[in-house]
Design a protein around this motif. Structure first.
Motif, PDB file in Angstrom:
ATOM      1  N   GLN A 132      38.483  47.667  37.725  1.00 17.88           N
ATOM      2  CA  GLN A 132      39.815  47.172  38.105  1.00 17.88           C
ATOM      3  C   GLN A 132      40.300  47.850  39.385  1.00 17.88           C
ATOM      4  O   GLN A 132      40.846  47.206  40.275  1.00 17.88           O
ATOM      5  CB  GLN A 132      40.822  47.403  36.968  1.00 17.88           C
ATOM      6  N   ARG A 133      40.065  49.162  39.479  1.00 20.35           N
ATOM      7  CA  ARG A 133      40.488  49.923  40.676  1.00 20.35           C
ATOM      8  C   ARG A 133      39.806  49.374  41.932  1.00 20.35           C
ATOM      9  O   ARG A 133      40.456  49.161  42.956  1.00 20.35           O
ATOM     10  CB  ARG A 133      40.144  51.405  40.465  1.00 20.35           C
ATOM     11  N   TRP A 134      38.496  49.107  41.847  1.00 16.21           N
ATOM     12  CA  TRP A 134      37.774  48.594  43.002  1.00 16.21           C
ATOM     13  C   TRP A 134      38.171  47.144  43.292  1.00 16.21           C
ATOM     14  O   TRP A 134      38.267  46.743  44.449  1.00 16.21           O
ATOM     15  CB  TRP A 134      36.257  48.729  42.794  1.00 16.21           C
ATOM     16  N   HIS A 135      38.406  46.372  42.247  1.00 12.30           N
ATOM     17  CA  HIS A 135      38.880  45.000  42.445  1.00 12.30           C
ATOM     18  C   HIS A 135      40.231  45.012  43.147  1.00 12.30           C
ATOM     19  O   HIS A 135      40.462  44.261  44.102  1.00 12.30           O
ATOM     20  CB  HIS A 135      38.978  44.267  41.099  1.00 12.30           C
ATOM     21  N   ASP A 136      41.145  45.855  42.695  1.00 13.71           N
ATOM     22  CA  ASP A 136      42.471  45.949  43.307  1.00 13.71           C
ATOM     23  C   ASP A 136      42.397  46.360  44.778  1.00 13.71           C
ATOM     24  O   ASP A 136      43.269  46.018  45.562  1.00 13.71           O
ATOM     25  CB  ASP A 136      43.359  46.940  42.538  1.00 13.71           C
ATOM     26  N   ALA A 137      41.322  47.077  45.132  1.00 13.70           N
ATOM     27  CA  ALA A 137      41.135  47.495  46.527  1.00 13.70           C
ATOM     28  C   ALA A 137      40.489  46.389  47.361  1.00 13.70           C
ATOM     29  O   ALA A 137      40.253  46.568  48.557  1.00 13.70           O
ATOM     30  CB  ALA A 137      40.284  48.763  46.579  1.00 13.70           C
ATOM     31  N   GLY A 138      40.194  45.233  46.727  1.00  9.94           N
ATOM     32  CA  GLY A 138      39.690  44.077  47.474  1.00  9.94           C
ATOM     33  C   GLY A 138      38.184  43.918  47.499  1.00  9.94           C
ATOM     34  O   GLY A 138      37.662  43.140  48.302  1.00  9.94           O
ATOM     35  N   PHE A 139      37.451  44.604  46.636  1.00 12.77           N
ATOM     36  CA  PHE A 139      35.999  44.543  46.653  1.00 12.77           C
ATOM     37  C   PHE A 139      35.453  43.467  45.717  1.00 12.77           C
ATOM     38  O   PHE A 139      36.019  43.196  44.664  1.00 12.77           O
ATOM     39  CB  PHE A 139      35.397  45.898  46.233  1.00 12.77           C
ATOM     40  N   GLU A 160      37.007  42.599  27.085  1.00 11.69           N
ATOM     41  CA  GLU A 160      38.018  43.605  27.438  1.00 11.69           C
ATOM     42  C   GLU A 160      38.262  43.611  28.948  1.00 11.69           C
ATOM     43  O   GLU A 160      39.368  43.909  29.398  1.00 11.69           O
ATOM     44  CB  GLU A 160      37.561  44.981  26.960  1.00 11.69           C
ATOM     45  N   LEU A 161      37.259  43.273  29.722  1.00  9.61           N
ATOM     46  CA  LEU A 161      37.392  43.235  31.183  1.00  9.61           C
ATOM     47  C   LEU A 161      38.433  42.209  31.607  1.00  9.61           C
ATOM     48  O   LEU A 161      39.126  42.390  32.603  1.00  9.61           O
ATOM     49  CB  LEU A 161      36.029  42.933  31.807  1.00  9.61           C
ATOM     50  N   GLY A 162      38.561  41.152  30.842  1.00  9.05           N
ATOM     51  CA  GLY A 162      39.603  40.159  31.089  1.00  9.05           C
ATOM     52  C   GLY A 162      39.468  39.463  32.426  1.00  9.05           C
ATOM     53  O   GLY A 162      38.375  39.129  32.878  1.00  9.05           O
ATOM     54  N   ALA A 163      40.592  39.283  33.103  1.00 10.24           N
ATOM     55  CA  ALA A 163      40.652  38.513  34.345  1.00 10.24           C
ATOM     56  C   ALA A 163      39.780  39.115  35.443  1.00 10.24           C
ATOM     57  O   ALA A 163      39.253  38.381  36.283  1.00 10.24           O
ATOM     58  CB  ALA A 163      42.093  38.400  34.824  1.00 10.24           C
TER      59      ALA A 163
END
Length: 176
Positions: A132-139, A160-163
């Motif tokens: 989630q942290r890396w996704h939020d950073a745009g990766f 659990e990973l969800g969206a």
């Protein structure tokens, strides 16, 4: 058969690379057969014979699945080199940042990476936060399970990973 040459090497990782082992020094050998190159890089913790044994078997004219794969690569590489051709049909694929828990996404961005690969299997719920942290950073996300999970555990992780799961480009070796 042309002579076979080899050069041993060690790769040293900042931390363990998979959930199967805490090992940080990884032995391999670059192999030259004729004009082609292949690589023997066994993972004993995942079932391969150790490097010394692979090299002994190769020297005696024997084979293992890893030796057979290396020989196919060396043959294809040698054939392409002799013809002056590239083995890549399209462009060389973009690489990814292999993320460790303490890594900073900004550092990866500064170095030009747009995709990140995270190993899973040690602490699935902590790894979900990392994804989630890396996704939020745009990766773009890539996940490697190193064959450490059962099917039911992987499916529980995925649910659990969800969206954030929609942003996973691929999952490598998720289950045993």
């Amino acid at each position: 058969m042309p002579p076979i040459y080899f050069h041993r090497y060690e790769l040293k990782s900042a931390s363990a690379l998979n959930a199967a082992s805490e090992k940080r020094v990884h032995e391999g050998a670059l192999i030259r057969i004729g004009s082609g190159f292949g690589c023997l890089h066994p993972w004993p913790e995942l079932g391969d014979a150790p490097l010394a044994e692979q090299l002994r078997i190769l020297a005696q004219g024997g084979t293992t699945p890893l030796i057979e794969a290396m020989q196919r690569c060396a043959l294809a590489d040698g054939t392409a080199r002799e013809k002056g051709e590239s083995l890549f049909v399209d462009e060389v694929p973009e690489s990814h940042w292999l993320a460790l828990p303490q890594d900073d996404p900004e550092e990866a961005k500064e170095k030009g990476f747009v995709a990140v690969k995270l190993k899973i299997g040690r602490d699935l719920f902590g790894e979900i936060s990392e994804l989630q942290r890396w996704h939020d950073a745009g990766f773009k996300l890539r996940v490697d399970g190193n064959e450490m999970l059962s099917l039911s555990t992987f499916l529980e992780f995925w649910e659990e990973l969800g969206a954030a799961g929609r942003y996973v480009e691929f999952v490598e070796d998720p289950i045993l």
